[in-house]
Design a protein around this motif. Structure first.
Motif, mmCIF file in Angstrom:
data_model
loop_
_atom_site.group_PDB
_atom_site.id
_atom_site.type_symbol
_atom_site.label_atom_id
_atom_site.label_comp_id
_atom_site.label_asym_id
_atom_site.label_seq_id
_atom_site.Cartn_x
_atom_site.Cartn_y
_atom_site.Cartn_z
ATOM 1 N N VAL A 221 -10.057 38.061 73.307
ATOM 2 C CA VAL A 221 -10.797 38.817 74.321
ATOM 3 C C VAL A 221 -9.909 39.892 74.937
ATOM 4 O O VAL A 221 -10.358 41.019 75.188
ATOM 5 C CB VAL A 221 -11.361 37.876 75.393
ATOM 6 N N SER A 222 -8.645 39.566 75.170
ATOM 7 C CA SER A 222 -7.715 40.565 75.706
ATOM 8 C C SER A 222 -7.549 41.730 74.744
ATOM 9 O O SER A 222 -7.478 42.897 75.168
ATOM 10 C CB SER A 222 -6.351 39.915 75.988
ATOM 11 N N GLU A 223 -7.498 41.442 73.454
ATOM 12 C CA GLU A 223 -7.398 42.524 72.462
ATOM 13 C C GLU A 223 -8.667 43.370 72.467
ATOM 14 O O GLU A 223 -8.602 44.598 72.327
ATOM 15 C CB GLU A 223 -7.160 41.938 71.078
ATOM 16 N N ALA A 224 -9.827 42.746 72.644
ATOM 17 C CA ALA A 224 -11.078 43.502 72.735
ATOM 18 C C ALA A 224 -11.016 44.479 73.901
ATOM 19 O O ALA A 224 -11.467 45.633 73.783
ATOM 20 C CB ALA A 224 -12.253 42.536 72.897
ATOM 21 N N CYS A 225 -10.449 44.038 75.023
ATOM 22 C CA CYS A 225 -10.288 44.932 76.178
ATOM 23 C C CYS A 225 -9.395 46.115 75.831
ATOM 24 O O CYS A 225 -9.702 47.272 76.163
ATOM 25 C CB CYS A 225 -9.704 44.168 77.360
ATOM 26 N N ARG A 226 -8.286 45.849 75.170
ATOM 27 C CA ARG A 226 -7.361 46.927 74.817
ATOM 28 C C ARG A 226 -7.987 47.903 73.832
ATOM 29 O O ARG A 226 -7.761 49.110 73.919
ATOM 30 C CB ARG A 226 -6.066 46.325 74.258
ATOM 31 N N ILE A 227 -8.769 47.387 72.869
ATOM 32 C CA ILE A 227 -9.450 48.268 71.915
ATOM 33 C C ILE A 227 -10.377 49.230 72.660
ATOM 34 O O ILE A 227 -10.504 50.402 72.291
ATOM 35 C CB ILE A 227 -10.232 47.438 70.877
ATOM 36 N N MET A 228 -10.990 48.750 73.738
ATOM 37 C CA MET A 228 -11.886 49.601 74.528
ATOM 38 C C MET A 228 -11.136 50.524 75.484
ATOM 39 O O MET A 228 -11.756 51.324 76.180
ATOM 40 C CB MET A 228 -12.867 48.719 75.317
ATOM 41 N N LEU B 151 -17.300 35.958 77.645
ATOM 42 C CA LEU B 151 -18.470 36.193 76.803
ATOM 43 C C LEU B 151 -19.175 37.499 77.191
ATOM 44 O O LEU B 151 -19.670 38.233 76.336
ATOM 45 C CB LEU B 151 -19.441 35.020 76.897
ATOM 46 N N GLN B 152 -19.216 37.786 78.478
ATOM 47 C CA GLN B 152 -19.832 39.042 78.927
ATOM 48 C C GLN B 152 -18.972 40.245 78.534
ATOM 49 O O GLN B 152 -19.505 41.310 78.202
ATOM 50 C CB GLN B 152 -20.040 38.992 80.438
ATOM 51 N N ILE B 153 -17.645 40.070 78.545
ATOM 52 C CA ILE B 153 -16.762 41.141 78.085
ATOM 53 C C ILE B 153 -17.034 41.455 76.620
ATOM 54 O O ILE B 153 -17.112 42.627 76.221
ATOM 55 C CB ILE B 153 -15.284 40.753 78.288
ATOM 56 N N LEU B 154 -17.212 40.424 75.802
ATOM 57 C CA LEU B 154 -17.497 40.650 74.388
ATOM 58 C C LEU B 154 -18.889 41.248 74.193
ATOM 59 O O LEU B 154 -19.115 42.029 73.260
ATOM 60 C CB LEU B 154 -17.343 39.347 73.604
ATOM 61 N N GLU B 155 -19.818 40.887 75.067
ATOM 62 C CA GLU B 155 -21.137 41.530 75.039
ATOM 63 C C GLU B 155 -20.985 43.020 75.335
ATOM 64 O O GLU B 155 -21.579 43.883 74.664
ATOM 65 C CB GLU B 155 -22.048 40.868 76.074
ATOM 66 N N PHE B 156 -20.177 43.352 76.326
ATOM 67 C CA PHE B 156 -19.874 44.729 76.679
ATOM 68 C C PHE B 156 -19.203 45.453 75.517
ATOM 69 O O PHE B 156 -19.533 46.604 75.203
ATOM 70 C CB PHE B 156 -18.962 44.719 77.908
ATOM 71 N N PHE B 157 -18.284 44.763 74.848
ATOM 72 C CA PHE B 157 -17.594 45.330 73.686
ATOM 73 C C PHE B 157 -18.600 45.734 72.605
ATOM 74 O O PHE B 157 -18.536 46.830 72.049
ATOM 75 C CB PHE B 157 -16.602 44.310 73.124
ATOM 76 N N GLY B 158 -19.526 44.820 72.283
ATOM 77 C CA GLY B 158 -20.520 45.114 71.253
ATOM 78 C C GLY B 158 -21.373 46.319 71.599
ATOM 79 O O GLY B 158 -21.715 47.123 70.722
ATOM 80 N N GLN B 159 -21.707 46.466 72.884
ATOM 81 C CA GLN B 159 -22.512 47.597 73.310
ATOM 82 C C GLN B 159 -21.715 48.902 73.286
ATOM 83 O O GLN B 159 -22.207 49.931 72.835
ATOM 84 C CB GLN B 159 -23.056 47.345 74.723
ATOM 85 N N LYS B 160 -20.476 48.843 73.761
ATOM 86 C CA LYS B 160 -19.655 50.047 73.835
ATOM 87 C C LYS B 160 -19.199 50.531 72.468
ATOM 88 O O LYS B 160 -19.180 51.742 72.190
ATOM 89 C CB LYS B 160 -18.422 49.787 74.719
ATOM 90 N N MET B 161 -18.834 49.595 71.584
ATOM 91 C CA MET B 161 -18.275 49.954 70.289
ATOM 92 C C MET B 161 -19.339 50.075 69.204
ATOM 93 O O MET B 161 -19.082 50.606 68.131
ATOM 94 C CB MET B 161 -17.219 48.927 69.871
#
Length: 279
Positions: free
Chosen positions: A50-57, A72-82
């Motif tokens: 999850v921390s890596e997902a934040c850095r990718i964004m 889980l909400q951060i990863l939901e955000f990741f899917g929407q943003k990326m």
């Protein structure tokens, strides 16, 4: 203090009625050296992913997003943003660039492969370390990630309950993915219910420290409730290192019996449990 495996679990194993369920802790127990780094590498934890997902964004401090929402909400955000999870999946693939020699030298994976009376394994891990360990142990393996994979003549099945790198569209990452799985009506849910008839699940490599694990156990407990009572009244066991009243209370609510291990050497104690099951 050496862990004591319940005698009823050892009996069920001898009868071929134990279904191992392998979590991230098993992958994290493996250490290896890569061609680009002399430092020992380990499989990433859920929190690291999850921390890596934040850095990718573009968020250098993952805690800024954790202040706003759950993992889980951060990863939901990741899917929407990326737009998709490909960047995160690619990172995971690179993190799990492991030679066969490292897998063969892993006590935990070798012990899992040595559970020869277990012919069906489940895992929520995306990596292929479990199936590779089984093959290195001389066992023929069928990987099951979707309905069309079911069946066949291979004596061992590895069910990828949350998808894998070969089935990225099935990988369970986000809050929305979990809500979808919590319907309990996917082909893999139906298979799990069938596979646990007159059998018990043995969870290794799991804890409540990962945010997605509580949801997973609730899901499995819901499936288990619909099954008839087992011979000894138990439906699942879990290996937990240094358990407290916190773990005992939460797992008891989910009808999962703890096999406690003690000390700081988690890999060694998990290996001892797996070894004692087959003794």
């Amino acid at each position: 203090m050496k862990a004591t495996v319940p005698s009823e679990l050892k009996k069920l194993y001898r009868q071929g009625r134990v279904v191992p369920f392998v979590g991230a802790g098993a992958s994290m127990s493996l250490e290896w050296i890569t061609s680009v780094s002399a430092a020992a590498q380990k499989g990433p934890s859920w929190s690291e992913m999850v921390s890596e997902a934040c850095r990718i964004m573009g968020y250098s401090d993952p805690e800024l997003l954790r202040y706003r929402g759950t993992d889980l909400q951060i990863l939901e955000f990741f899917g929407q943003k990326m737009g998709n999870f490909a960047p995160l999946t690619n990172w995971l693939v690179r993190k799990f660039d492991v030679d066969d020699s490292a897998i063969a030298g892993s006590k935990v994976h070798t012990a899992l492969a040595a559970l020869i009376n277990s012919r069906t394994y489940y895992t929520t891990n995306y990596d292929d370390l479990l199936e590779r360990a089984l093959r290195l142990g001389g066992r023929q393996v069928k990987v099951v990630a979707r309905e069309r994979d079911m069946g066949g003549t291979e004596p061992v099945e590895v069910v990828k309950f949350h998808g894998d790198f070969n089935n990225p569209d099935l990988m369970v990452f986000s809050e929305a993915h979990y809500y979808k799985r919590l319907r309990y009506d996917s082909p893999l849910d139906l298979k799990l219910r069938s596979d646990l008839l007159n059998r018990v699940a043995l969870f290794v490599g799991y804890s409540f420290s990962d945010v997605n694990i509580g949801l997973l156990f609730d899901q499995l407990n819901e499936l288990l409730k619909s099954l008839p009572d087992s011979d000894n009244g138990k439906r699942a066991y879990i290996v937990v290192n240094n358990p407290s009243d916190f773990e005992y209370t939460l797992f008891k609510r989910r009808n999962i019996e703890i096999i406690p291990t003690y000390g700081d050497k988690r890999t060694e104690t998990l290996f001892e449990v797996l070894e004692e099951i087959v003794a």
